[in-house]
Write an enzyme that holds these catalytic residues in place. Structure first.
Site, mmCIF file in Angstrom:
data_model
loop_
_atom_site.group_PDB
_atom_site.id
_atom_site.type_symbol
_atom_site.label_atom_id
_atom_site.label_comp_id
_atom_site.label_asym_id
_atom_site.label_seq_id
_atom_site.Cartn_x
_atom_site.Cartn_y
_atom_site.Cartn_z
ATOM 1 N N TYR A 4 0.830 -1.198 0.000
ATOM 2 C CA TYR A 4 0.000 0.000 0.000
ATOM 3 C C TYR A 4 0.868 1.254 0.000
ATOM 4 O O TYR A 4 1.880 1.317 0.703
ATOM 5 C CB TYR A 4 -0.889 0.044 1.238
ATOM 6 C CG TYR A 4 -1.886 -1.080 1.362
ATOM 7 C CD1 TYR A 4 -2.098 -1.983 0.321
ATOM 8 C CD2 TYR A 4 -2.622 -1.247 2.520
ATOM 9 C CE1 TYR A 4 -3.011 -3.010 0.441
ATOM 10 C CE2 TYR A 4 -3.548 -2.270 2.651
ATOM 11 C CZ TYR A 4 -3.740 -3.147 1.613
ATOM 12 O OH TYR A 4 -4.642 -4.170 1.734
ATOM 13 N N GLU A 60 -21.027 0.810 20.081
ATOM 14 C CA GLU A 60 -22.050 1.231 19.134
ATOM 15 C C GLU A 60 -22.523 2.660 19.373
ATOM 16 O O GLU A 60 -23.154 3.262 18.487
ATOM 17 C CB GLU A 60 -23.240 0.274 19.184
ATOM 18 C CG GLU A 60 -22.962 -1.083 18.570
ATOM 19 C CD GLU A 60 -24.187 -1.978 18.540
ATOM 20 O OE1 GLU A 60 -25.116 -1.727 19.353
ATOM 21 O OE2 GLU A 60 -24.228 -2.920 17.725
#
Length: 443
Positions: free
Chosen positions: A346, A422
């Protein structure tokens, strides 16, 4: 994504530029206040669905280029929201296009979809029980890097942007990408998506992405930096060839084990003694060494492999050349030989400074200055970097460590216990939608 931990910065103020910290309050911003209010209201309305999507995706992870169920879910939801949907991009990728009907720029938002071969240990009610065959082995699967969160938040942002499209100009392109984690010896998801033309037709003017975790930042914080955020990564393989002989008579051969040991130490001196680390950090790690079958035999060859992490293109080229030179010459000095091969990985994940300067007010509006922080570069890598080679990009991190959880108890990405909070989902939805809306409106 492999993880490198940094110490927690307790909500440090962002230091990218003192000039950028002055709030930009003008008539245009005041005129747009309703847009932000409607955006936030839409984000709050879609949150229950975002949680549902996240839990469904978490229970059904899929490996790189196998994200068929995930892609089908994404395509169905985008179609229901009124997006033009294209499937099968680079294998399993999905593109959603939302045209406002008014001229303007094209902004892209990205989420990665793949899971990892990790056996989950979170104890969640919706924990993954998925298993797949890899060759003759059955492996467990888990969303251990938060890609389920990424997909759910981008779907949430998609709904928000669809709801407020009447206030926007230009075009929104959503990129749901396969295989950020990649597969061995093959192009990864983002590279294939770029080659497939996802940044064209219409041509993207700017692209944004987020990643959860990375550092144990508190839930709802945002962190980023201009220029090099995440390292470029390259993999090297070295085969040291000697001459096999009896272990009791090493002078009758050439010992590749000893030569390989010298090369390991020699590679470390490249960073510690030959690289100007005031320019940028760098890492060379030897991860594998394999050679020999018996204790009393000097083998004929030894194989090793490792990773190189850099943030500066010139430094990268210098280090790659030094790895080859060091291995070959140390082997030659002992009468052995070394074959060096480099697999380009990358690129550096580059955050465009001008784009960050333009969008900082959007981030401040979502979380405030206290929850927005500048960070040092991380030696982990991300294939979002391939998009940044073609268009201005900005990748930022979303904190998902619950306030009550001590840093020492944080289970990082790729851990079987990785359990992002969450409560950060709403922040992610608002941030993604705000970046797209503000970029399109020039707010």
């Amino acid at each position: 994504m492999e993880m490198t931990m940094y110490p927690l910065r307790h909500l440090a103020p962002i230091l990218l530029s003192s000039a950028l910290l002055v709030p930009s309050i003008n008539l245009q911003a005041q005129q747009r206040s309703f847009e932000h209010a409607s955006l936030d209201a839409a984000a709050a309305r879609v949150l229950p669905e975002v949680i549902h999507w996240r839990r469904d995706l978490h229970a059904h992870p899929e490996l790189a280029f196998q994200e068929h169920r995930t892609a089908a879910l994404v395509a169905a939801e985008l179609t229901r929201m009124g997006y033009e949907v294209s499937r099968g991009i680079a294998g399993t990728g999905v593109i959603g296009l939302l045209k406002t009907g008014r001229p303007g720029p094209v902004v892209a938002l990205r989420a990665d979809m793949d899971g990892l071969p990790v056996s989950e240990e979170t104890g969640l009610a919706f924990a993954s029980k998925q298993r797949v065959k890899q060759g003759n082995t059955e492996v467990a699967l888990m969303h251990a890097c938060g890609h389920d969160m990424h997909v759910a938040m981008l779907l949430g942002a998609a709904r928000v942007l669809s709801d407020i499209r009447g206030q926007l100009s230009g075009t929104i392109k959503l990129v749901f990408q396969p295989a950020e984690e990649g597969v061995p010896n093959a192009p990864n998801g983002a590279e294939r998506m770029v080659k497939a033309g996802v940044l064209e037709n219409p041509k993207v003017d700017a692209m944004f992405g987020l990643h959860v975790g990375i550092t144990p930042e508190p839930t709802g914080t945002l962190s980023l930096r201009a220029r090099g955020l995440m390292a470029g990564s390259d993999t090297f393989d070295i085969v040291v060839k000697g001459r096999q002989t009896h272990g009791a008579l090493p002078w009758n051969g050439v010992d590749p084990v000893v030569v390989a040991s010298q090369i390991v130490l020699g590679l470390q001196s490249i960073v510690s003694r030959q690289t100007n680390l005031t320019v940028a950090p760098a890492v060379i790690t030897v991860g594998t060494i394999q050679g020999g079958q018996r204790a009393n035999i000097v083998p004929s060859e030894v194989k090793m492999s490792g990773t190189i992490r850099t943030f500066d293109p010139r430094m990268r080229e210098q280090i790659l050349a030094q790895v080859k030179r060091t291995a070959e010459n140390l082997a030659l000095a002992s009468g052995a030989s070394a074959e060096v091969s480099i697999d380009a990985g990358y690129p550096v994940t580059w955050n465009d400074p001008a784009l960050i300067a333009k969008m900082l007010p959007s981030l401040r509006r979502v979380v405030g200055t206290a929850l927005l922080s500048d960070i040092p570069p991380t030696t982990t890598s991300e294939d979002f970097s391939f998009y940044g080679q073609r268009v201005p990009t900005m990748l930022f991190f979303l904190g998902v460590n619950p306030p009550e959880k001590a840093v020492i108890d944080w289970a990082p990405n790729h851990s079987p216990r990785f359990n992002p909070d969450e409560a950060a989902l709403l922040t992610g939805v608002r941030t993604l939608a705000s970046l797209a809306a503000d970029y399109l409106t020039g707010n």
